[in-house]
Scaffold this motif. Structure first.
Motif, short mmCIF file in Angstrom:
data_model
loop_
_atom_site.label_atom_id
_atom_site.label_comp_id
_atom_site.label_asym_id
_atom_site.label_seq_id
_atom_site.Cartn_x
_atom_site.Cartn_y
_atom_site.Cartn_z
N VAL A 1 15.23 82.76 -21.43
CA VAL A 1 15.59 83.55 -22.69
C VAL A 1 16.70 84.33 -22.21
N ASN A 2 16.52 85.23 -21.19
CA ASN A 2 17.45 86.11 -20.77
C ASN A 2 18.64 85.75 -19.76
N VAL A 3 18.79 84.44 -19.57
CA VAL A 3 19.75 84.00 -18.69
C VAL A 3 21.03 84.36 -19.49
N PRO A 4 22.06 85.18 -18.94
CA PRO A 4 23.17 85.44 -19.81
C PRO A 4 24.05 84.26 -19.57
N GLY A 5 24.70 84.06 -20.84
CA GLY A 5 25.48 82.80 -20.90
C GLY A 5 25.09 81.38 -21.07
N ILE A 6 24.01 81.33 -21.08
CA ILE A 6 23.25 80.19 -21.45
C ILE A 6 22.48 80.06 -22.56
N SER A 7 22.62 79.06 -23.31
CA SER A 7 21.91 79.10 -24.85
C SER A 7 20.66 78.10 -24.98
N GLY A 8 20.81 77.03 -23.99
CA GLY A 8 20.02 75.95 -23.98
C GLY A 8 20.11 74.97 -22.97
N GLY A 9 19.52 73.77 -23.28
CA GLY A 9 19.98 72.56 -22.06
C GLY A 9 19.64 71.36 -23.05
N THR A 10 20.10 70.45 -22.08
CA THR A 10 19.82 68.90 -22.54
C THR A 10 19.91 68.06 -21.44
N ILE A 11 19.41 66.59 -21.69
CA ILE A 11 19.00 65.74 -20.42
C ILE A 11 20.26 64.77 -20.91
N LEU A 12 20.79 64.59 -19.71
CA LEU A 12 21.80 63.46 -19.65
C LEU A 12 21.03 62.25 -19.48
N GLY A 13 22.01 61.08 -19.60
CA GLY A 13 21.49 59.60 -19.69
C GLY A 13 21.01 59.58 -18.01
N SER A 14 21.86 60.06 -17.14
CA SER A 14 21.15 59.91 -15.91
C SER A 14 19.97 60.69 -15.39
N GLY A 15 19.29 61.37 -16.43
CA GLY A 15 18.14 62.14 -16.17
C GLY A 15 18.45 63.45 -15.65
N GLU A 16 19.66 63.81 -15.47
CA GLU A 16 20.02 65.01 -14.77
C GLU A 16 19.85 66.12 -16.09
N ILE A 17 19.65 67.44 -15.79
CA ILE A 17 19.73 68.30 -16.97
C ILE A 17 21.11 69.27 -16.56
N ALA A 18 21.70 69.24 -18.08
CA ALA A 18 22.97 70.05 -17.93
C ALA A 18 22.60 71.45 -19.00
N LEU A 19 23.06 72.47 -18.62
CA LEU A 19 22.81 73.68 -19.35
C LEU A 19 24.15 73.77 -20.45
N ILE A 20 23.77 74.43 -21.26
CA ILE A 20 24.53 74.65 -22.38
C ILE A 20 25.21 76.09 -22.31
N PHE A 21 26.52 76.23 -22.51
CA PHE A 21 27.22 77.64 -22.46
C PHE A 21 26.97 78.36 -23.70
N ASP A 22 26.80 79.63 -23.86
CA ASP A 22 26.73 80.44 -24.84
C ASP A 22 28.18 81.15 -24.60
N ILE A 23 29.22 80.71 -25.47
CA ILE A 23 30.44 81.05 -25.07
C ILE A 23 30.70 82.68 -25.59
#
Length: 204
Positions: free
Chosen positions: A171-193
């Motif tokens: 929750v308190n990671v600065p600049g990150i608002s969420g995540g998503t799972i890519l088709g490869s199975g990797e996790i990508a983090l979503i920037f909080d601009i």
């Protein structure tokens, strides 16, 4: 003397205990004030801005993030981690060429078409490992009246993203608002601009 900008003056309305009553009493400023409004909006990871014109009126702009939705994003990589930038906030992408590097001379900004563009090096900001990429790129993002460049390694292009909350641990990671799972199975983090921009502005 310290001079406040117009926006800093407007933000005084969010100060706890502020009252517009002509005379101060035991009850003035004791109700649910604008400080509570701001705190509740920030608890939702949102922002509130004020713009005012004397004699005409004021505009309060409230921006709230989506907690679980599909957005159009742009997939990038910095170090060994992939990230998503909301597409609507991207203005353009440019390569950090040799000319730009020489222009920087150790500074964290470049001259982009006669406009000073502040840069945030994502690899340094999030303490990523060195990348094997032979190129570096800048993603120019805009939020409100502010614009800056995110210095990243790889650009992969548009990516429709299902936003998933990361849980209390993140929750308190600065600049990150969420995540998503890519088709490869990797996790990508979503920037909080907006949060990244706040960090950059405070760092000046």
């Amino acid at each position: 003397p310290i001079y406040l900008t117009d926006k800093e003056i407007y933000n005084l309305i969010f100060a706890a205990g502020l009252s517009t009553a002509e005379s101060i009493t035991d009850v003035s400023g004791r109700g649910v004030g604008m400080d509570v409004v701001k705190r509740n909006i920030e608890d939702l990871r949102g922002t509130v801005e004020i713009n005012s014109t004397p004699g005409k009126g004021s505009i309060f702009t409230i921006r709230l993030p989506l907690t679980l939705a599909i957005i159009d994003g742009f997939l990038i990589q910095s170090g060994n981690t992939k990230y998503i930038i909301p597409l609507e906030m991207i203005q353009e992408c440019i390569e950090l060429s040799k000319d730009y590097r020489e222009q920087m001379k150790g500074n964290d900004f470049i001259n982009l078409r006669d406009t000073i563009l502040p840069l945030l090096n994502i690899r340094e900001y999030l303490k990523e490992e060195e990348s094997q990429s032979v190129r570096e790129n800048v993603v120019v993002v805009r939020y409100g009246d502010y614009k800056m460049g995110l210095q990243v390694d790889e650009l992969y292009g548009e990516f429709q993203t299902v936003i998933k909350p990361l849980g209390e641990m993140f929750v308190n990671v600065p600049g990150i608002s969420g995540g998503t799972i890519l088709g490869s199975g990797e996790i990508a983090l979503i920037f909080d601009i907006p949060k990244l921009m706040e960090y950059k502005i405070r760092k000046k």
